[in-house]
Design a protein around this motif. Structure first.
Motif, PDB file in Angstrom:
ATOM      1  N   HIS A 192       0.921  -1.085  -0.146  1.00 33.56           N
ATOM      2  CA  HIS A 192      -0.068  -0.018  -0.115  1.00 33.56           C
ATOM      3  C   HIS A 192       0.657   1.511   0.065  1.00 33.56           C
ATOM      4  O   HIS A 192       0.415   2.472  -0.157  1.00 33.56           O
ATOM      5  N   GLY A 193       2.172   1.161   0.208  1.00 29.46           N
ATOM      6  CA  GLY A 193       2.859   2.498   0.411  1.00 29.46           C
ATOM      7  C   GLY A 193       2.619   3.075   1.673  1.00 29.46           C
ATOM      8  O   GLY A 193       2.544   2.504   2.658  1.00 29.46           O
ATOM      9  N   GLY A 194       2.322   4.388   1.692  1.00 31.60           N
ATOM     10  CA  GLY A 194       1.881   5.241   2.944  1.00 31.60           C
ATOM     11  C   GLY A 194       0.525   5.271   3.115  1.00 31.60           C
ATOM     12  O   GLY A 194      -0.109   5.601   2.217  1.00 31.60           O
ATOM     13  N   TYR A 195       0.175   5.032   4.494  1.00 37.14           N
ATOM     14  CA  TYR A 195      -1.240   5.355   4.635  1.00 37.14           C
ATOM     15  C   TYR A 195      -1.434   5.517   6.128  1.00 37.14           C
ATOM     16  O   TYR A 195      -0.596   5.333   6.782  1.00 37.14           O
ATOM     17  N   ASP A 196      -2.678   6.018   6.403  1.00 37.34           N
ATOM     18  CA  ASP A 196      -2.778   6.728   7.832  1.00 37.34           C
ATOM     19  C   ASP A 196      -2.969   5.444   8.554  1.00 37.34           C
ATOM     20  O   ASP A 196      -3.677   4.674   8.598  1.00 37.34           O
ATOM     21  N   LYS A 197      -2.439   5.987  10.086  1.00 38.05           N
ATOM     22  CA  LYS A 197      -2.546   4.999  11.081  1.00 38.05           C
ATOM     23  C   LYS A 197      -3.935   5.022  11.623  1.00 38.05           C
ATOM     24  O   LYS A 197      -4.431   3.865  12.017  1.00 38.05           O
ATOM     25  N   PHE A 198      -4.406   6.158  11.535  1.00 39.68           N
ATOM     26  CA  PHE A 198      -5.736   6.286  12.077  1.00 39.68           C
ATOM     27  C   PHE A 198      -6.883   6.703  10.892  1.00 39.68           C
ATOM     28  O   PHE A 198      -6.354   7.652  10.103  1.00 39.68           O
ATOM     29  N   TRP A 199      -7.933   5.974  10.581  1.00 40.54           N
ATOM     30  CA  TRP A 199      -8.918   6.273   9.619  1.00 40.54           C
ATOM     31  C   TRP A 199     -10.403   5.953  10.017  1.00 40.54           C
ATOM     32  O   TRP A 199     -10.516   4.896  10.746  1.00 40.54           O
ATOM     33  N   ASN A 200     -11.319   6.938   9.837  1.00 42.40           N
ATOM     34  CA  ASN A 200     -12.826   6.728  10.338  1.00 42.40           C
ATOM     35  C   ASN A 200     -12.744   6.435  11.536  1.00 42.40           C
ATOM     36  O   ASN A 200     -13.535   5.524  12.204  1.00 42.40           O
ATOM     37  N   ARG A 201     -12.177   7.352  12.559  1.00 44.65           N
ATOM     38  CA  ARG A 201     -12.099   7.129  13.926  1.00 44.65           C
ATOM     39  C   ARG A 201     -12.541   8.477  14.413  1.00 44.65           C
ATOM     40  O   ARG A 201     -12.075   9.399  13.825  1.00 44.65           O
ATOM     41  N   ALA A 202     -13.237   8.721  15.869  1.00 44.59           N
ATOM     42  CA  ALA A 202     -13.496   9.697  16.465  1.00 44.59           C
ATOM     43  C   ALA A 202     -11.833  10.110  16.989  1.00 44.59           C
ATOM     44  O   ALA A 202     -11.519   9.002  17.774  1.00 44.59           O
TER      45      ALA A 202
END
Length: 606
Positions: A192-202
């Motif tokens: 995936h290369g680089g991607y967010d540690k947090f996604w779809n979270r409060a």
């Protein structure tokens, strides 16, 4: 080092190690040393030793060790320069203005960039919450009863449902992948290369006690897992050393702190006017967190969830907080699950009433213990009182213990005299360890296990020559008068293992110049953490408690002989490799001479 050696040495000399470590760890005098429970690993009986004369510490359980600088660095997660500044301020030493080396500047710049990018990410998550994409997170916070000013105060936010939103934004701000991989905000893999540690979270920004954003917690929106996710540890974030909400709670004027389990409990309590609430970060309370709390308060009220898991968490936290010198009470929130739910149902005034009648930790522990016994069964009731008598021994102060004995007798309808006799009976079978009574047999067993493990490691990890070098350095550091007795026989060149040779060179030089040696100053010369620990272990090894005078004399003679023979054997190998026959023959003669007619120095133990 980035400060002059004489400045570093002045700070070290004016920072007594017993005084410094004693402000973090409860220490008790035992012979020449001070003993306590190690703050770097969990243990029941103390194996953490602090030697005031040598200004060193060493844990015989987990092996950590060093001088006052290494302790502060390890405990506070400081760099050397940060530890030096901390101790200098504590000791009243004014540090000179200096130019940092390139290496120091890089380290400081790296931490500065981490603070910078976390602050930027917090602003980004807050922005996401406020635009249309963050509606789900905003509704979640509102449905949990949070006011607008509370959302702003805690900087709550939203991480996009797309997996690379933050990553793309940070790249646009000029951050390189080589840096982003160490921030805890971005994950990299080949697919995936680089991607967010947090996604779809409060999102919940985590701040240190100074109010700087150091990490994040994220609560999933929907059915994803895990429900809660924290940032991984970085150069500025260690979850065992930080508490959520402490940046606000430390400003509270209340004489105690509230500890709860989660972000929402802390936020709900603050919103309800209880601005002294904090929470650990997804783990059980640690000794480091307790020590952090001890800087701001001497009393804590545990307001964990009222279920079985919350009860177990409270039972684990109580001894940790007590060891840090903090008195503990436990809040009963039944029939509600947690502070957030309690306040929603009954309001802040009723919650305050629960705080006012919170049970002392001892009676809370008794109430939990009571649930394991049926008082209708005389045998089980008897067992309960026997266990209670053992617990009463936890009070080392006789007056305090007597008061609790009287209170227990009144509460459970047992004769005070009968209960007191039980306490005395068990007291004769137990010993004090770190302020707590434990069975003497358990203590002996545990220490025997530690000693056995140390002996096994010595047998397997070091050959006879290296072990002899280590032992001789220990003798010399313990009794510097022995330098005079090995003069003309042993020199630093006889220590052929690189690490020991470095220590020997410094030790011999110190003795020649000052007539003594400073183990703590020698440790300061090593910047590598493993070498500091290795040196501390060497200077903390003891013999006296295991040997009589004759045994010490023989051990010393054998040690000197083995070091010299090992050094000669190394020179013989070099002569053979170089083909120097004449030198080879002389070394063989020297080896035989030392072997057959070795001039053993006189050794007189003190």
């Amino acid at each position: 080092m980035y400060y002059p050696e004489e400045t570093v040495e002045e700070v070290r000399q004016r920072s007594d190690i017993v005084d410094v470590i004693g402000s973090y760890v409860h220490l008790q005098k035992k012979g020449a040393n001070y003993m306590g429970l190690c703050p770097f690993h969990n243990e029941k009986s103390p194996s953490f030793s602090v030697h005031q004369g040598k200004q060193m510490y060493h844990c015989f359980g987990c092996g950590v060790g060093g001088n006052v600088f290494t302790f502060v660095m390890e405990y506070e997660n400081f760099t050397f320069v940060e530890a030096l500044k901390f101790l200098a301020e504590r000791a009243g030493v004014k540090l000179p203005e200096i130019e940092y080396s390139e290496e120091a500047k890089r380290a400081a710049d790296f931490k500065g960039k981490l603070y910078e990018i976390n602050k930027l990410a917090a602003k980004f998550f807050f922005y996401q919450l406020k635009n249309g994409q963050g509606r789900a997170a905003y509704d979640y916070f509102k449905n949990r009863g949070l006011k607008e000013e509370t959302i702003v105060k805690f900087g709550l936010g939203y991480s996009s449902k797309y997996r690379d939103t933050l990553y793309k934004y940070l790249k646009q701000q000029g951050y390189e992948d080589s840096f982003l991989k160490d921030t805890g905000l971005v994950t990299f893999d080949e697919k995936h290369g680089g991607y967010d540690k947090f996604w779809n979270r409060a999102m919940f920004p985590i701040m240190d006690a100074g109010g700087k954003v150091i990490a994040f917690g994220g609560r999933v929106l929907g059915d994803g897992t895990p429900k809660y996710l924290n940032s991984p540890e970085t150069k500025i974030f260690d979850k065992s050393r930080n508490l959520y909400g402490l940046n606000y709670a430390k400003l509270s004027r209340k004489p105690y702190m509230l500890i709860c389990e989660g972000y929402m409990d802390v936020i709900a309590l603050h919103q309800a006017g209880f601005s002294n609430a904090v929470a650990s970060l997804g783990t059980a309370l640690t000794g480091l967190q307790a020590a952090l709390l001890a800087r701001y308060t001497k009393e804590v009220l545990l307001t964990y969830d009222s279920d079985g898991a919350g009860t177990k968490a409270a039972l684990r936290a109580i001894p940790i907080l007590k060891e840090a010198g903090i008195s503990v009470k436990v809040v009963n929130m039944k029939p509600y699950k947690d502070p957030d739910e309690f306040i929603k149902m009954l309001g802040a005034e009723e919650y305050q009433k629960r705080l006012d009648v919170a049970a002392g930790s001892f009676f809370f522990e008794l109430s939990v213990l009571e649930q394991s016994y049926s008082f209708d069964d005389p045998e089980q009731k008897t067992k309960f009182f026997h266990e209670t008598a053992k617990k009463l021994l936890e009070f080392s102060d006789e007056i305090e213990r007597t008061n609790y004995e009287e209170a227990v007798a009144r509460k459970y309808g047992i004769s005070y005299d009968m209960l007191h006799k039980l306490v005395i009976r068990y007291g004769s079978q137990m010993v004090v360890v770190g302020g707590t009574y434990v069975p003497a047999t358990e203590l002996q067993k545990e220490h025997s296990s530690i000693r056995g493990e140390q002996r096994r490691q010595k047998r397997e990890g070091e050959d006879a020559g290296m072990q002899a070098q280590k032992l001789l350095l220990t003798w010399l550091s313990s009794e510097p008068k022995l330098f005079g007795r090995v003069k003309g026989i042993i020199t630093p060149d006889d220590f052929n293992e690189g690490f020991f040779k470095d220590i020997a060179s410094m030790a011999f030089a110190q003795y020649e110049q000052e007539g003594n040696i400073s183990p703590a100053r020698i440790v300061s010369h090593f910047e590598d953490k493993e070498e500091q620990t290795r040196a501390a272990e060497l200077f903390q090894t003891g013999f006296r408690e295991e040997m009589d005078a004759a045994g010490q004399k023989k051990a010393f003679e054998d040690t000197v002989r083995r070091v010299k023979q090992s050094a000669i054997e190394q020179e013989i190998e070099k002569a053979m490799e170089s083909g120097d026959i004449e030198r080879f023959q002389k070394l063989i003669e020297e080896k035989n001479r030392y072997k057959n007619n070795f001039p053993i120095p006189e050794y007189i133990p003190e």
